[in-house]
Design a protein around this motif. Structure first.
Motif, short mmCIF file in Angstrom:
data_model
loop_
_atom_site.label_atom_id
_atom_site.label_comp_id
_atom_site.label_asym_id
_atom_site.label_seq_id
_atom_site.Cartn_x
_atom_site.Cartn_y
_atom_site.Cartn_z
N VAL A 116 -6.95 4.76 49.86
CA VAL A 116 -8.11 5.43 50.47
C VAL A 116 -8.92 6.13 49.37
N LEU A 117 -8.24 6.67 48.37
CA LEU A 117 -8.93 7.34 47.27
C LEU A 117 -9.84 6.37 46.52
N ASP A 118 -9.33 5.20 46.19
CA ASP A 118 -10.15 4.21 45.49
C ASP A 118 -11.31 3.72 46.38
N ARG A 161 -6.84 16.32 41.17
CA ARG A 161 -6.55 16.85 39.84
C ARG A 161 -5.50 15.98 39.14
N CYS A 162 -4.70 15.26 39.92
CA CYS A 162 -3.63 14.45 39.31
C CYS A 162 -4.03 12.99 39.18
N ASP A 163 -5.23 12.65 39.63
CA ASP A 163 -5.75 11.29 39.57
C ASP A 163 -4.85 10.27 40.27
N GLY A 164 -4.36 10.66 41.43
CA GLY A 164 -3.66 9.71 42.28
C GLY A 164 -2.16 9.62 42.10
N LYS A 165 -1.54 10.63 41.54
CA LYS A 165 -0.09 10.58 41.29
C LYS A 165 0.70 11.38 42.33
N ALA A 166 0.07 11.75 43.43
CA ALA A 166 0.72 12.51 44.50
C ALA A 166 1.30 13.82 44.01
N ALA A 167 0.61 14.47 43.09
CA ALA A 167 1.12 15.72 42.52
C ALA A 167 0.27 16.93 42.89
N CYS A 168 -1.03 16.77 43.05
CA CYS A 168 -1.90 17.94 43.22
C CYS A 168 -2.13 18.31 44.69
N LEU A 169 -1.95 17.38 45.58
CA LEU A 169 -2.16 17.56 47.03
C LEU A 169 -3.60 17.96 47.38
N MET A 170 -4.52 17.68 46.52
CA MET A 170 -5.92 18.03 46.78
C MET A 170 -6.67 16.93 47.53
N CYS A 171 -6.07 15.78 47.67
CA CYS A 171 -6.79 14.64 48.23
C CYS A 171 -6.50 14.45 49.71
N LYS A 172 -6.14 15.52 50.40
CA LYS A 172 -5.81 15.40 51.82
C LYS A 172 -7.03 14.96 52.63
#
Ligand code: FES
Length: 115
Positions: free
Chosen positions: A22-24, A36-47
């Motif tokens: 979905v991000l791409d 912030r993590c560019d898709g590594k499931a670390a920042c949780l900002m892409c909800k």
């Protein structure tokens, strides 16, 4: 196979290859999703949320389920982990900074009306 995803509230749609995150897809549609993590499931900002329980998205993977810690029950997904496999609709929350500016401008407009 190509699939279509629509982003709310803008209503922008894009057709992508099945399996695209979905991000791409959002990037291709020109819809900004904070990360912030560019898709590594670390920042949780892409909800994002799936207001119409989009059957076109992949099921949660173990990492996404762990990171969301129950938020998935209310339709929240991580845009970097959810993949598009069929017609899907997702809602992108407003950027917090933009939301703060918008609220401030609305308050200012209300104050101006009082004078
Ligand atoms: S982009 Fe960081 S968790 Fe999804």
């Amino acid at each position: 196979m190509n699939v279509q995803i629509t982003f709310l509230p803008s209503g922008r749609s894009v057709t992508v290859r099945a399996g695209t995150t979905v991000l791409d897809a959002a990037r291709r549609a020109g819809v900004p999703i904070r990360t912030r993590c560019d898709g590594k499931a670390a920042c949780l900002m892409c909800k994002v949320t799936t207001p119409h329980s989009s059957p076109g998205l992949s099921p949660l993977n173990d990492n996404e389920r762990y990171k969301l810690a129950g938020l998935d029950r209310s339709g929240t997904r991580l845009a970097c982990q959810a993949r598009v496999f069929g017609r899907a609709v997702v809602e992108v929350p407003e950027d917090p900074f933009r939301a703060a500016v918008r609220r401030q401008m609305m308050r200012q407009a209300e104050d101006d009306e009082l004078w």
